[in-house]
Design a protein around this motif. Structure first.
Motif, PDB file in Angstrom:
ATOM      1  N   VAL A 130      40.566  38.129  53.588  1.00 40.99           N
ATOM      2  CA  VAL A 130      41.351  37.402  52.638  1.00 40.99           C
ATOM      3  C   VAL A 130      40.564  36.140  52.257  1.00 40.99           C
ATOM      4  O   VAL A 130      40.092  35.687  51.115  1.00 40.99           O
ATOM      5  N   GLN A 131      39.880  35.261  53.444  1.00 41.47           N
ATOM      6  CA  GLN A 131      38.907  34.396  53.215  1.00 41.47           C
ATOM      7  C   GLN A 131      37.584  34.648  52.541  1.00 41.47           C
ATOM      8  O   GLN A 131      37.059  33.980  51.782  1.00 41.47           O
ATOM      9  N   LEU A 132      37.241  35.921  52.759  1.00 39.06           N
ATOM     10  CA  LEU A 132      35.749  36.511  52.089  1.00 39.06           C
ATOM     11  C   LEU A 132      36.344  36.484  50.500  1.00 39.06           C
ATOM     12  O   LEU A 132      35.457  36.312  49.722  1.00 39.06           O
ATOM     13  N   PHE A 133      37.441  37.252  50.152  1.00 41.31           N
ATOM     14  CA  PHE A 133      37.947  37.350  48.546  1.00 41.31           C
ATOM     15  C   PHE A 133      37.805  35.965  48.269  1.00 41.31           C
ATOM     16  O   PHE A 133      37.367  35.682  47.089  1.00 41.31           O
ATOM     17  N   ASP A 134      38.301  34.828  48.841  1.00 42.95           N
ATOM     18  CA  ASP A 134      38.539  33.557  48.268  1.00 42.95           C
ATOM     19  C   ASP A 134      37.124  32.920  48.007  1.00 42.95           C
ATOM     20  O   ASP A 134      36.881  32.553  46.952  1.00 42.95           O
ATOM     21  N   ALA A 135      36.317  33.295  48.903  1.00 48.33           N
ATOM     22  CA  ALA A 135      34.744  32.676  48.770  1.00 48.33           C
ATOM     23  C   ALA A 135      34.079  33.306  47.746  1.00 48.33           C
ATOM     24  O   ALA A 135      33.312  32.818  47.200  1.00 48.33           O
ATOM     25  N   LEU A 136      34.320  34.668  47.398  1.00 45.67           N
ATOM     26  CA  LEU A 136      33.813  35.391  46.343  1.00 45.67           C
ATOM     27  C   LEU A 136      34.268  35.131  45.313  1.00 45.67           C
ATOM     28  O   LEU A 136      33.860  35.669  44.003  1.00 45.67           O
ATOM     29  N   LYS A 137      35.614  34.288  45.052  1.00 44.93           N
ATOM     30  CA  LYS A 137      36.177  33.869  43.961  1.00 44.93           C
ATOM     31  C   LYS A 137      36.892  34.970  43.192  1.00 44.93           C
ATOM     32  O   LYS A 137      36.756  35.163  42.068  1.00 44.93           O
ATOM     33  N   GLN A 139      39.631  37.147  41.686  1.00 42.85           N
ATOM     34  CA  GLN A 139      40.925  36.667  41.143  1.00 42.85           C
ATOM     35  C   GLN A 139      41.976  37.851  41.331  1.00 42.85           C
ATOM     36  O   GLN A 139      41.557  39.011  40.899  1.00 42.85           O
ATOM     37  N   PHE A 140      43.179  37.543  41.411  1.00 42.44           N
ATOM     38  CA  PHE A 140      44.238  38.648  41.443  1.00 42.44           C
ATOM     39  C   PHE A 140      45.377  38.172  40.209  1.00 42.44           C
ATOM     40  O   PHE A 140      46.416  38.307  40.541  1.00 42.44           O
ATOM     41  N   SER A 141      44.708  38.015  39.311  1.00 41.60           N
ATOM     42  CA  SER A 141      45.570  37.701  37.817  1.00 41.60           C
ATOM     43  C   SER A 141      44.676  37.773  36.732  1.00 41.60           C
ATOM     44  O   SER A 141      43.376  37.978  36.893  1.00 41.60           O
ATOM     45  N   GLY A 142      45.392  38.244  35.576  1.00 44.35           N
ATOM     46  CA  GLY A 142      44.811  38.264  34.431  1.00 44.35           C
ATOM     47  C   GLY A 142      43.935  39.514  34.092  1.00 44.35           C
ATOM     48  O   GLY A 142      44.280  40.532  34.626  1.00 44.35           O
ATOM     49  N   ALA A 143      42.539  39.447  33.838  1.00 50.76           N
ATOM     50  CA  ALA A 143      41.673  40.466  33.645  1.00 50.76           C
ATOM     51  C   ALA A 143      40.354  40.280  34.325  1.00 50.76           C
ATOM     52  O   ALA A 143      39.219  40.070  33.922  1.00 50.76           O
ATOM     53  N   PRO A 144      40.465  40.140  35.557  1.00 51.71           N
ATOM     54  CA  PRO A 144      39.185  39.765  36.471  1.00 51.71           C
ATOM     55  C   PRO A 144      38.130  41.052  36.724  1.00 51.71           C
ATOM     56  O   PRO A 144      38.579  42.235  36.198  1.00 51.71           O
ATOM     57  N   SER A 145      36.980  40.645  36.890  1.00 49.43           N
ATOM     58  CA  SER A 145      36.079  41.705  37.155  1.00 49.43           C
ATOM     59  C   SER A 145      35.367  41.468  38.564  1.00 49.43           C
ATOM     60  O   SER A 145      35.637  40.447  39.316  1.00 49.43           O
ATOM     61  N   ILE A 146      35.266  42.757  39.074  1.00 47.25           N
ATOM     62  CA  ILE A 146      34.918  42.570  40.682  1.00 47.25           C
ATOM     63  C   ILE A 146      33.627  43.319  40.909  1.00 47.25           C
ATOM     64  O   ILE A 146      33.192  44.281  40.076  1.00 47.25           O
ATOM     65  N   SER A 147      33.005  43.046  41.970  1.00 40.81           N
ATOM     66  CA  SER A 147      31.613  43.948  42.285  1.00 40.81           C
ATOM     67  C   SER A 147      32.056  45.393  42.685  1.00 40.81           C
ATOM     68  O   SER A 147      33.215  45.486  43.418  1.00 40.81           O
ATOM     69  N   PRO A 148      31.271  46.255  42.812  1.00 45.15           N
ATOM     70  CA  PRO A 148      31.647  47.581  43.198  1.00 45.15           C
ATOM     71  C   PRO A 148      32.153  47.521  44.818  1.00 45.15           C
ATOM     72  O   PRO A 148      32.764  48.281  45.303  1.00 45.15           O
ATOM     73  N   LEU A 149      31.222  46.562  45.658  1.00 47.08           N
ATOM     74  CA  LEU A 149      31.480  46.414  46.904  1.00 47.08           C
ATOM     75  C   LEU A 149      33.009  45.731  47.158  1.00 47.08           C
ATOM     76  O   LEU A 149      33.675  46.294  47.782  1.00 47.08           O
ATOM     77  N   THR A 150      33.351  44.827  46.404  1.00 44.88           N
ATOM     78  CA  THR A 150      34.648  44.360  46.380  1.00 44.88           C
ATOM     79  C   THR A 150      35.752  45.619  46.055  1.00 44.88           C
ATOM     80  O   THR A 150      36.832  45.576  46.732  1.00 44.88           O
ATOM     81  N   GLU A 151      35.412  46.514  45.069  1.00 49.71           N
ATOM     82  CA  GLU A 151      36.278  47.241  44.960  1.00 49.71           C
ATOM     83  C   GLU A 151      36.454  48.262  45.938  1.00 49.71           C
ATOM     84  O   GLU A 151      37.698  48.898  46.338  1.00 49.71           O
ATOM     85  N   TRP A 152      35.474  48.658  46.586  1.00 49.85           N
ATOM     86  CA  TRP A 152      35.512  49.521  47.804  1.00 49.85           C
ATOM     87  C   TRP A 152      36.432  48.682  48.957  1.00 49.85           C
ATOM     88  O   TRP A 152      37.021  49.269  49.582  1.00 49.85           O
TER      89      TRP A 152
END
Length: 551
Positions: A130-137, A139-152
């Motif tokens: 959870v803290q890692l996702f927060d540090a990577l910014k 977002q869990f609302s709207g239309a966010p973009s994520i890295s493939p690593l975050t996706e995994w």
């Protein structure tokens, strides 16, 4: 869903745990993951904090984690370089990840999936992930973009049960129904971590809407399938950079080549997840990948200048090929003969050949189990671009302009009494060949809703497309609007009288005559009427303005 890495495969032997990596905080790990020079450090810190062990294909421990046996969730060492490339690959929209979940049974909407993650993580603010996702910014609302690593990571957290839990019954090497018939029995593996708790499985335990469809028998498969997809690199190149239409016959050819490779599994797999996924002698898998299904299309504007040849003949639509044993597939684009045969001004455009790649047939042919292959996303992205310049000579005249129309329909039947009027703007595009023949298109759009006394029977037509044919002289343009090729909305009708006055009882359309009032300029007006006062009268006033860009 998967994202092909932007660089060459990272050598496995260069990715070994570094001294002190386990002391990185979540924010330090996040910073390392987005810095290409520090990705290795960040990855080992990430895996260590999440308790995901790393082992060779023979079962030798590289990093201890929360695993208790080969039946728990852990990674092979040759999968770590794939994660490294995923960390620095281009971001993808969260919607692609949601589409993957939807394809495999999750019925929650994108907003509900985002809300499910947000709610789950709000309950565990001190968790490293959870803290890692927060540090990577993230977002869990709207239309966010994520890295493939975050996706995994999101997929692991939602689908894989934390190691060491009593209900952990599936096996990376023995999930129900995965081992091919007749496969030799796996020897015991000495997979054992250091007994720490797993740092993943938050969303799986907290968000039933996301995780409920991923049953214990397939829990680990989605996360492994995404790594397989990211280990495959499909690229495309074209040569030369420019082709010209032929003057006395077909013109030059543009060659387009695609290649498919899979990151190397450097040794025979002797235990773990991939052991029952490979048959025969369990040989290593790597290098050129045969059997990747490629679908080829070319940009529409290029189709007027040649044909795409995929080996079985030329075609205008989507065509398919498969990579050969060398991992390659070849197509070509053959330019046409110029109608002007070298006369006139030179023109050009940039053409693009689009390729999509389905790697699943190739993976099945490489003896991976269908249970795993079915979870590999398709298509996978293709690296590179196949763009080239097409040039040609053209001595035709190209006219563009508008027809502005005011139209009125009066229906005088005893039981109707409908009167409607409206205005239209029609975009005209005409090409006049050297023999004077005209071809082109008309796109008509109504300017706002019609004014009607009474209620129309159906919805008012808002636009229609029609082909143009005709002839031209030095003094005038004579052309007709052919039968509309499309109109919108579906099932609508025109109550303003424009289409009635253009077509009347003749589907070939009225012939419009527009005088050429000066070089390169044509202007005129032509009223139309269909019907009479007794049965119903349809009238339109039509004004034309056209200019030639190549005269």
């Amino acid at each position: 869903m998967a994202s092909i890495p932007p660089s060459s495969p990272v050598k496995t032997e260069s990715l070994t745990p570094s001294t002190g990596f386990d002391h990185l905080s979540a924010s330090e790990t996040a910073s390392a993951l987005v810095d290409p020079s520090q990705v290795q450090l960040g990855l080992w810190s990430l895996l260590d904090h999440l308790g995901i062990g790393v082992y060779t294909g023979g079962g030798k421990q590289v990093l201890a984690g929360s695993e208790r046996s080969e039946k728990d969730f852990w990674l092979y060492d040759f999968e770590v370089p794939v994660l490294a490339r995923m960390a620095t690959a281009r971001a993808i929209p969260f919607s692609e990840y949601a589409d993957y979940l939807h394809a495999h049974g999750v019925t929650a909407t994108i907003d509900e999936i985002l809300s499910g993650y947000a709610s789950a993580y709000a309950k565990h603010p001190d968790a490293f992930l959870v803290q890692l996702f927060d540090a990577l910014k993230v977002q869990f609302s709207g239309a966010p973009s994520i890295s493939p690593l975050t996706e995994w990571l999101l997929l692991v957290d939602a689908t894989v049960s934390p190691n060491g839990q009593p209900e952990q019954g599936s096996s990376l090497g023995g999930a129900a129904g995965l081992a091919p018939v007749g496969l030799r029995q796996q020897a015991p593996c000495s997979i054992s971590g250091d007994g720490r708790p797993a740092g993943f499985g938050i969303a799986r335990s907290e968000s039933e809407a996301i995780a409920i469809v991923f049953l214990e028998a397939v829990a680990e498969l989605p996360a492994q399938a995404i790594l397989v997809a990211n280990a495959i690199e499909v690229s495309v190149i074209s040569d030369p950079s420019e082709v010209h239409e032929g003057h006395d016959g077909p013109g030059a050819r543009e060659s387009v080549d695609a290649t498919a490779q899979i990151g190397t599994i450097p040794e025979i797999i002797q235990c773990g997840f991939l052991f029952p996924q490979l048959t025969g002698d369990l040989i290593s898998l790597g290098g050129p990948l045969a059997g990747v299904k490629l679908t080829w299309t070319i940009s529409p504007e290029a189709r007027d200048h040649g044909t795409l040849d995929v080996g079985g003949g030329a075609g205008a639509g989507a065509e398919t090929t498969s990579t050969d044993r060398s991992g390659r597939s070849h197509v070509s684009f053959e330019t046409r003969q110029e109608p002007s045969k070298g006369k006139g001004d030179e023109h050009d455009l940039t053409a693009t050949v689009f390729v999509t790649a389905d790697v699943r047939p190739a993976l099945l042919a490489a003896h991976l189990s269908r249970a795993l292959v079915d979870l590999v996303p398709s298509p996978v992205p293709v690296r590179g671009t196949a763009t080239f310049r097409i040039s040609w000579h053209d001595d035709a005249q190209h006219w563009t302009g508008t027809m502005t129309s005011s139209a009125n329909e009066t229906v005088t039947g005893d039981n109707i009494g409908l009167v409607c009027s409206g205005t239209w703007t029609t975009a005209l595009s005409l090409t006049i060949a050297t023999d004077g023949n005209i071809t082109g298109t008309a796109v008509a759009a109504i300017d706002g809703p019609p004014a009607c006394q009474g209620t129309p029977y159906t919805t008012q037509m808002e636009m229609f497309n029609a082909p143009i044919t005709g002839t031209a002289t030095d003094t005038e343009l004579r052309f007709q609007l052919g039968t509309p090729s499309s109109y919108a909305p579906a099932g609508s009708a025109d109550f303003t009288a424009l289409t009635a006055t253009i077509y009347g009882a003749d589907p070939s359309g009225t012939t419009f005559t527009v005088p050429i009032t000066s070089p390169g300029h044509a202007q005129g007006a032509q009223p139309l009427q269909f019907g009479d006062d007794a049965s119903g009268k349809f009238t339109s006033e039509n004004a034309f303005v056209l200019d030639c860009a190549t005269c």
